[in-house]
Design a protein around this motif. Structure first.
Motif, short mmCIF file in Angstrom:
data_model
loop_
_atom_site.label_atom_id
_atom_site.label_comp_id
_atom_site.label_asym_id
_atom_site.label_seq_id
_atom_site.Cartn_x
_atom_site.Cartn_y
_atom_site.Cartn_z
N ASP A 1 -91.41 59.24 -61.95
CA ASP A 1 -91.03 60.32 -62.87
C ASP A 1 -91.62 60.48 -63.97
O ASP A 1 -91.68 61.91 -64.60
N ASN B 1 -90.63 63.99 -65.51
CA ASN B 1 -89.30 64.27 -65.08
C ASN B 1 -88.15 63.47 -65.83
O ASN B 1 -87.02 63.88 -65.62
N LEU C 1 -84.11 65.71 -64.58
CA LEU C 1 -83.45 64.90 -63.60
C LEU C 1 -84.42 63.95 -63.12
O LEU C 1 -85.36 64.32 -62.44
N ALA D 1 -85.64 62.65 -60.52
CA ALA D 1 -85.21 62.78 -59.14
C ALA D 1 -85.81 61.63 -58.26
O ALA D 1 -85.13 61.21 -57.12
N GLY E 1 -83.48 59.14 -56.14
CA GLY E 1 -83.82 59.11 -54.47
C GLY E 1 -84.06 57.82 -54.11
O GLY E 1 -83.34 57.39 -52.75
#
Length: 230
Positions: A147, A152, A156, A158, A162
């Protein structure tokens, strides 16, 4: 079906058999084909149905030669005693399984992924928790690194969410099974794992249970786990 007697209480007339299919069956005195000793480890044949064993009889009795008592033996040699056979999960536990912290964690993900039967000693529980936590931190660290490289983190993360979410989903079943087996090890019903549905308070109760040592005797969920000093 062929199986092996795990436990039989002569006074209560009640016991357990582990079948060749790996499942455990209960049986009572009235399920015996004839009144006979059912010591632990006795090899038996039985008719399974609804988790119960019926028409139970010792394999040694069935295979005995009826003419052996009618005529004298023509040979003076002593017949070789049959080697005991073992079936199911408890037979696997009787082998020299490794009892290291990592070994417990790995077996929890591989052999015991859907295992809600049997018992789990305190060392198995905390060995699994230790390496589960380490694995989560490593996966989370990888997600943060990716990220960060993708810029990121300011929004978020992600990838981190995840990866951590997939890891939690993948390990929820072995984690529940481990808690059920830990409760069994203390002689408690596995349904107490539902205490986790009570926010904070339920989890603390189960954490206290996890701190208790193994009960050093066989119970209805199986023999004392391997590696435990009695």
């Amino acid at each position: 079906m062929r199986g092996e007697v795990l436990h039989y209480d002569e006074d209560q007339g009640f016991g357990f058999i582990t079948g060749a299919d790996g499942n455990r069956y209960t049986f009572a005195r009235e399920n015996l084909r004839r009144e006979t000793s059912m010591a632990k480890g006795t090899l038996v044949e039985f008719q399974p149905g609804g988790g119960k064993a019926r028409d139970v009889f010792s394999v040694r009795e069935q295979t005995a030669d009826p003419a052996a008592d009618a005529a004298p033996s023509q040979s003076t040699s002593t017949p070789e005693a049959p080697k005991p056979q073992h079936f199911g999960r408890f037979a696997e536990n009787e082998s020299a399984a490794a009892t290291g912290l990592w070994d417990y964690f790995w077996r929890g993900l591989i052999e015991n992924y859907f295992n809600f039967a049997g018992r789990a000693r305190r060392k198995e529980y905390w060995g699994y928790c230790l390496f589960w936590t380490i694995a989560l931190l490593v996966i989370g660290g990888i997600g943060v690194f990716i990220d960060d490289a993708m810029a990121n983190l300011d929004e978020l993360p992600a990838v981190t969410v995840g990866l951590c979410g997939l890891f939690l989903l993948a390990t929820v079943l072995p984690w529940l099974g481990l808690n059920v087996r830990r409760l069994h090890d203390l002689g408690l019903t596995g349904w107490l794992v539902l205490l986790f549905l009570i926010p904070t308070f339920g989890g603390l109760i189960l954490l206290v249970f996890a701190l208790f040592p193994t009960r050093g005797r066989e119970n209805q969920w199986g023999p004392v786990p391997a590696g435990v000093r009695i």
